[in-house]
Design a protein around this motif. Structure first.
Motif, PDB file in Angstrom:
ATOM      1  N   LEU A  95       0.846  -1.191   0.000  1.00 47.93           N
ATOM      2  CA  LEU A  95       0.000   0.000   0.000  1.00 47.93           C
ATOM      3  C   LEU A  95       0.884   1.244   0.000  1.00 47.93           C
ATOM      4  N   LEU A  96       0.750   2.044  -1.048  1.00 48.88           N
ATOM      5  CA  LEU A  96       1.540   3.279  -1.146  1.00 48.88           C
ATOM      6  C   LEU A  96       0.757   4.385  -0.450  1.00 48.88           C
ATOM      7  N   ALA A  97       1.100   4.645   0.783  1.00 48.15           N
ATOM      8  CA  ALA A  97       0.321   5.604   1.568  1.00 48.15           C
ATOM      9  C   ALA A  97       1.209   6.707   2.142  1.00 48.15           C
ATOM     10  N   GLY A  98       2.270   7.037   1.394  1.00 46.05           N
ATOM     11  CA  GLY A  98       3.187   8.070   1.892  1.00 46.05           C
ATOM     12  C   GLY A  98       2.825   9.458   1.400  1.00 46.05           C
ATOM     13  N   GLY A  99       1.842   9.552   0.497  1.00 42.57           N
ATOM     14  CA  GLY A  99       1.519  10.851  -0.114  1.00 42.57           C
ATOM     15  C   GLY A  99       0.898  11.815   0.874  1.00 42.57           C
ATOM     16  N   MET A 100       0.840  13.077   0.463  1.00 39.82           N
ATOM     17  CA  MET A 100       0.349  14.124   1.367  1.00 39.82           C
ATOM     18  C   MET A 100      -1.136  14.418   1.137  1.00 39.82           C
ATOM     19  N   GLY A 101      -1.671  13.935   0.004  1.00 41.92           N
ATOM     20  CA  GLY A 101      -3.097  14.168  -0.268  1.00 41.92           C
ATOM     21  C   GLY A 101      -3.475  15.641  -0.193  1.00 41.92           C
ATOM     22  N   THR A 102      -2.632  16.490  -0.774  1.00 44.41           N
ATOM     23  CA  THR A 102      -2.880  17.936  -0.621  1.00 44.41           C
ATOM     24  C   THR A 102      -4.193  18.366  -1.279  1.00 44.41           C
ATOM     25  N   ARG A 103      -4.580  17.669  -2.370  1.00 41.56           N
ATOM     26  CA  ARG A 103      -5.820  18.081  -3.038  1.00 41.56           C
ATOM     27  C   ARG A 103      -7.040  17.802  -2.168  1.00 41.56           C
ATOM     28  N   LEU A 104      -6.988  16.718  -1.419  1.00 39.22           N
ATOM     29  CA  LEU A 104      -8.107  16.396  -0.528  1.00 39.22           C
ATOM     30  C   LEU A 104      -8.119  17.365   0.657  1.00 39.22           C
ATOM     31  N   ILE A 152       3.050  -1.535   4.173  1.00 36.55           N
ATOM     32  CA  ILE A 152       2.438  -0.198   4.089  1.00 36.55           C
ATOM     33  C   ILE A 152       3.523   0.870   4.109  1.00 36.55           C
ATOM     34  N   MET A 153       3.582   1.651   3.024  1.00 37.68           N
ATOM     35  CA  MET A 153       4.579   2.727   2.967  1.00 37.68           C
ATOM     36  C   MET A 153       3.977   4.022   3.527  1.00 37.68           C
ATOM     37  N   THR A 154       4.679   4.597   4.462  1.00 34.84           N
ATOM     38  CA  THR A 154       4.279   5.887   5.023  1.00 34.84           C
ATOM     39  C   THR A 154       5.442   6.861   4.790  1.00 34.84           C
ATOM     40  N   PRO A 208       7.368  13.930   0.911  1.00 34.64           N
ATOM     41  CA  PRO A 208       7.715  12.594   0.425  1.00 34.64           C
ATOM     42  C   PRO A 208       8.180  12.667  -1.028  1.00 34.64           C
ATOM     43  N   ASN A 209       9.159  11.825  -1.382  1.00 33.86           N
ATOM     44  CA  ASN A 209       9.813  11.979  -2.691  1.00 33.86           C
ATOM     45  C   ASN A 209       9.122  11.223  -3.827  1.00 33.86           C
ATOM     46  N   GLY A 210       7.818  11.043  -3.713  1.00 34.54           N
ATOM     47  CA  GLY A 210       7.076  10.376  -4.780  1.00 34.54           C
ATOM     48  C   GLY A 210       6.907   8.899  -4.473  1.00 34.54           C
ATOM     49  N   ASN A 211       6.039   8.246  -5.252  1.00 37.08           N
ATOM     50  CA  ASN A 211       5.774   6.830  -4.941  1.00 37.08           C
ATOM     51  C   ASN A 211       6.711   5.870  -5.669  1.00 37.08           C
ATOM     52  N   GLY A 212       7.691   6.425  -6.428  1.00 36.31           N
ATOM     53  CA  GLY A 212       8.572   5.568  -7.220  1.00 36.31           C
ATOM     54  C   GLY A 212       9.700   4.917  -6.436  1.00 36.31           C
ATOM     55  N   PHE A 238      -0.241  -0.587  -4.854  1.00 35.35           N
ATOM     56  CA  PHE A 238      -1.503   0.092  -5.189  1.00 35.35           C
ATOM     57  C   PHE A 238      -1.636   1.370  -4.370  1.00 35.35           C
ATOM     58  N   SER A 239      -2.484   2.272  -4.868  1.00 33.63           N
ATOM     59  CA  SER A 239      -2.632   3.567  -4.211  1.00 33.63           C
ATOM     60  C   SER A 239      -3.648   3.493  -3.087  1.00 33.63           C
ATOM     61  N   VAL A 240      -3.514   4.434  -2.172  1.00 32.98           N
ATOM     62  CA  VAL A 240      -4.378   4.428  -0.996  1.00 32.98           C
ATOM     63  C   VAL A 240      -5.772   4.946  -1.336  1.00 32.98           C
ATOM     64  N   ILE A 316      -4.478   2.551 -13.320  1.00 35.09           N
ATOM     65  CA  ILE A 316      -5.218   2.946 -12.101  1.00 35.09           C
ATOM     66  C   ILE A 316      -4.360   2.775 -10.841  1.00 35.09           C
ATOM     67  N   LEU A 317      -3.070   2.808 -11.026  1.00 35.83           N
ATOM     68  CA  LEU A 317      -2.098   2.621  -9.939  1.00 35.83           C
ATOM     69  C   LEU A 317      -2.343   1.313  -9.187  1.00 35.83           C
ATOM     70  N   ASN A 318      -2.308   0.249  -9.967  1.00 43.86           N
ATOM     71  CA  ASN A 318      -2.370  -1.096  -9.396  1.00 43.86           C
ATOM     72  C   ASN A 318      -1.459  -1.953 -10.279  1.00 43.86           C
ATOM     73  N   PHE A 363       9.784  17.375  -5.701  1.00 41.12           N
ATOM     74  CA  PHE A 363      10.558  16.527  -6.618  1.00 41.12           C
ATOM     75  C   PHE A 363      10.184  15.072  -6.354  1.00 41.12           C
ATOM     76  N   GLU A 364       9.686  14.422  -7.395  1.00 40.13           N
ATOM     77  CA  GLU A 364       9.168  13.066  -7.173  1.00 40.13           C
ATOM     78  C   GLU A 364       9.666  12.085  -8.218  1.00 40.13           C
ATOM     79  N   SER A 365       9.798  10.838  -7.797  1.00 34.10           N
ATOM     80  CA  SER A 365       9.939   9.761  -8.780  1.00 34.10           C
ATOM     81  C   SER A 365       8.631   8.970  -8.703  1.00 34.10           C
ATOM     82  N   ILE A 391     -10.142   8.819  -4.788  1.00 33.05           N
ATOM     83  CA  ILE A 391     -10.505  10.042  -4.053  1.00 33.05           C
ATOM     84  C   ILE A 391      -9.298  10.966  -4.073  1.00 33.05           C
ATOM     85  N   LYS A 392      -9.363  11.947  -4.941  1.00 30.54           N
ATOM     86  CA  LYS A 392      -8.267  12.923  -5.006  1.00 30.54           C
ATOM     87  C   LYS A 392      -8.742  14.256  -4.421  1.00 30.54           C
ATOM     88  N   ASN A 393     -10.024  14.576  -4.674  1.00 29.52           N
ATOM     89  CA  ASN A 393     -10.555  15.888  -4.301  1.00 29.52           C
ATOM     90  C   ASN A 393     -11.752  15.713  -3.371  1.00 29.52           C
TER      91      ASN A 393
HETATM   92  P1  UTP Z   1      -1.013  11.136  -5.624  1.00 29.88           P
HETATM   93  O1  UTP Z   1      -0.367  11.305  -6.933  1.00 29.88           O
HETATM   94  O2  UTP Z   1      -2.478  11.265  -5.579  1.00 29.88           O
HETATM   95  O3  UTP Z   1      -0.313  12.149  -4.603  1.00 29.88           O
HETATM   96  O4  UTP Z   1      -0.569   9.737  -5.038  1.00 29.88           O
HETATM   97  P2  UTP Z   1      -0.684  12.598  -3.129  1.00 29.88           P
HETATM   98  O5  UTP Z   1       0.536  13.250  -2.596  1.00 29.88           O
HETATM   99  O6  UTP Z   1      -1.233  11.501  -2.285  1.00 29.88           O
HETATM  100  O7  UTP Z   1      -1.877  13.633  -3.307  1.00 29.88           O
HETATM  101  P3  UTP Z   1      -1.893  15.155  -3.827  1.00 29.88           P
HETATM  102  O8  UTP Z   1      -1.394  15.111  -5.247  1.00 29.88           O
HETATM  103  O9  UTP Z   1      -0.987  15.931  -2.933  1.00 29.88           O
HETATM  104  O10 UTP Z   1      -3.330  15.551  -3.724  1.00 29.88           O
HETATM  105  C1  UTP Z   1      -0.959   8.508  -5.589  1.00 29.88           C
HETATM  106  C2  UTP Z   1      -0.586   7.421  -4.584  1.00 29.88           C
HETATM  107  O11 UTP Z   1       0.808   7.422  -4.328  1.00 29.88           O
HETATM  108  C3  UTP Z   1       1.055   7.593  -2.943  1.00 29.88           C
HETATM  109  C4  UTP Z   1      -0.198   8.263  -2.394  1.00 29.88           C
HETATM  110  O12 UTP Z   1      -0.305   8.048  -1.000  1.00 29.88           O
HETATM  111  C5  UTP Z   1      -1.270   7.585  -3.222  1.00 29.88           C
HETATM  112  O13 UTP Z   1      -1.552   6.309  -2.720  1.00 29.88           O
HETATM  113  N1  UTP Z   1       2.245   8.434  -2.758  1.00 29.88           N
HETATM  114  C6  UTP Z   1       2.359   9.618  -3.406  1.00 29.88           C
HETATM  115  C7  UTP Z   1       3.223   7.981  -1.912  1.00 29.88           C
HETATM  116  O14 UTP Z   1       3.109   6.891  -1.310  1.00 29.88           O
HETATM  117  N2  UTP Z   1       4.339   8.755  -1.754  1.00 29.88           N
HETATM  118  C8  UTP Z   1       4.484   9.943  -2.381  1.00 29.88           C
HETATM  119  O15 UTP Z   1       5.534  10.602  -2.181  1.00 29.88           O
HETATM  120  C9  UTP Z   1       3.478  10.385  -3.236  1.00 29.88           C
END
Ligand code: UTP
Length: 414
Positions: A95-104, A152-154, A208-212, A238-240, A316-318, A363-365, A391-393
């Protein structure tokens, strides 16, 4: 790292202002700042000005996909292969759950977001419920429960909250001994001129430096040993934020294994040529993904030999990756993505600002770039109305509203 070494490192990248408040800091704060400067990689920042040095994209061709009718015809065969692999713990879920979800725009990690109406339905709970479907199917007729290892990646920003939330909810019924957390790396965040923002007088704004980087971070956390110990040969990341996400899907696993490809990618037919999803393709003869912002009008209008739109399958990020191939490519250099985002920062008067609009770069990979490092990938079509509710927004497209509607259509009580 001491003060003069930190100053020297920052000077190399034009970031000396990060030490501007050094003399006002307590000893602990000074130490924290120096450690952060030592750890952060500032080398990508210059690409803001030198974008033409970033590698250009290659020639895109249609890759097609294994489509629904073929999958339906071979479903039992794929299912048997997939279940067999899962029963032998050859498949792990990431589970890629390290993102910041800024749009949400929620203060909590996205996995804690509650989409329930009459009861609590947290995003994490939805994901675990879907994974439990696989656990139950694989356990049928066995003398023990077959668990799928869940990694689970945080990130530094949400690790405590995510792990605490899982504990508080008793892992939503999942076997906690089969849940493994790991943290991803951080990267500095800058203004449009490429100057790092400060979050505090003693902390550089980082994100976080991207999900790559997930596989490298897993390895750094020592989890590659765990993967070998368990005998995991395939990792499904897969994405969260897709609350209809089907991970470790035995039919998908079976189809990918039988195809002989190094990876599989779940794809959906695009809703429109300009839909904002990456499209599966061949790039210079290797599997790849064209980001929606790289889709030119020509690519959108292109047709394949059947007369259907080419580049018509959106990811679809899977993704399912063969571990042996991940190990082979893990030290490759991946493309760098400079992404415009909202970056909270400390203003000159010392106040903390949470911007309403994007104000700089991160900066993301990206995980999708890993696909291009491989020789083969099976695009595997799934029905979007059953499996794709991102769920992005908060409202509108890919929002809490649209995901709730899709949950309702799938009989999920909210
Ligand atoms: P998004 O591209 O939707 O990015 O991530 P985000 O940071 O969560 O949201 P916004 O763009 O700021 O609104 C797609 C997936 O990749 C994970 C997210 O948690 C989500 O599951 N992700 C994204 C990471 O695990 N690490 C990251 O650095 C960025």
């Amino acid at each position: 790292m001491n003060y003069s070494e930190a100053k020297e490192k920052l000077a190399k990248y034009g970031q000396e202002h990060a030490l501007g408040y050094y003399d006002e800091l307590t000893e602990d704060q000074q130490e924290e700042l120096l450690a952060q400067i030592e750890h952060l990689d500032f080398s990508p920042i210059h690409y803001i000005k030198d974008r033409d040095e970033l590698p250009a994209r290659g020639v895109f061709e249609d890759l097609g996909a294994m489509e629904l009718d073929e999958i339906e015809a071979r479903k039992q065969e794929f299912l048997a292969t997939g279940l067999d692999a899962i029963r032998h713990t050859k498949v792990g879920a990431v589970l890629l759950a390290g993102g910041m979800g800024t749009r949400l725009g929620s203060d909590n990690p996205k996995c804690m977001y509650d989409i329930g109406i009459t009861k609590h339905v947290y995003i994490m709970q939805r994901l675990i419920e879907n994974l439990m479907d696989v656990v139950n199917a694989a356990s049928e007729g066995q003398d023990h429960t077959v668990w799928v290892p869940l990694f689970i990646m945080t990130s530094d920003k949400n690790h405590e909250a995510t792990t605490g939330f899982m504990k508080e909810h008793d892992y939503f019924g999942y076997n906690k001994d089969m849940v493994f957390f790991f943290k991803q790396e951080m990267a500095p965040a800058t203004d449009y001129e490429g100057k790092v923002y400060l979050e505090e007088k003693y902390r550089i704004a980082s994100s976080p430096n991207g999900n790559g980087g997930w596989f490298v971070s897993m390895d750094r956390a020592g989890l590659l040993d765990k993967i070998h110990e368990l005998g995991v040969e395939w990792l499904n990341c897969f994405s969260v934020d897709n609350v209809l996400q089907r991970m470790a899907d035995p039919v998908f696993v079976g189809a990918t294994i039988e195809s002989g490809a190094a990876a599989g990618a779940k794809v959906v037919k695009k809703a429109a040529p300009d839909e904002k999803v990456g499209a599966m393709c061949l790039e210079d003869g290797k599997p790849s993904i064209i980001e929606y912002y790289d889709m030119t009008p020509e690519l959108m209008a292109a047709k394949n030999e059947k007369g259907d739109p080419a580049f018509n399958f959106g990811v679809i990020l899977n993704y399912l990756f063969r571990v042996a191939d991940l190990e082979r490519i893990m030290n490759d250099r991946f493309p760098l993505h400079i992404v415009e985002k909202k970056i909270p920062y400390m203003a000159k008067d010392g106040t903390y600002v949470k911007p309403e609009k994007p104000n700089g770069y991160k900066f993301e990979s990206l995980v999708l770039d890993m696909i291009h490092q491989l020789d083969s990938c099976l695009p595997f079509e799934v029905r979007r109305e059953y499996e794709f509710a991102p769920i992005k927004n908060k409202t509108g497209i890919d929002s809490v509203e649209s995901a709730r509607e899709l949950c309702r259509q799938n009989g999920i009580e909210l």
